[in-house]
Design a protein around this motif. Sequence first.
Motif: not given
Length: 185
Positions: A39-42, A44-45, A170, A174
């Motif tokens: 998951r991209g947001w995970v 990135a976080l 990440w 992407r």
Amino acid sequence: MPVLLALGVALVAGVALLALPPLTLFLRYRAGTARRRARGWVAALNLAAFALSAALFLGGAAIAGFWEPRALPFAGRGLAAGIALGLIGLWLSRFEATPSELHYTPNRWLVLAITLVVTGRILYGFWRGWHTWQAASGQTSWLVAFGVAGSLAAGALVLGYYLSYWAGLWWLFRRHRRRAVPVRR
């Protein structure tokens, strides 16, 4: 009766202190080797959190350098080794791409090695701390005798590993999203 209750609570607490660390290590290893959906947001976080942690860690190592001159160089080398290890970890991870999702499974041996580094450093720290207090020589500071530089190197290794692993994940996420075919519903 209250004495027996207190003894029972002390016994349960003692058994828990001995049984829980190996159990938590096993569960951490098991969770670390599970197949997961990227998951991209995970990613990135986690990347942001590990970047902040690495910066604060190196700042703390620089402050510790006033008492232990090897602290910052050991932390820097550990971070560099961890970054290299994270890139190797990405290379050894198994990725499964579908048109809409990306799944990954970290390499079991590398997760085990990282877990054992942390475990070994904690156990060595307890052992070294015990012997340092027993010797109580006034010739060197407690910080130096305790082996803080080695602890910082081991901690930086883990930080560097996860920093580069999440950065690579990440980036791969992407790249997968750019190549993914839009799904019409």
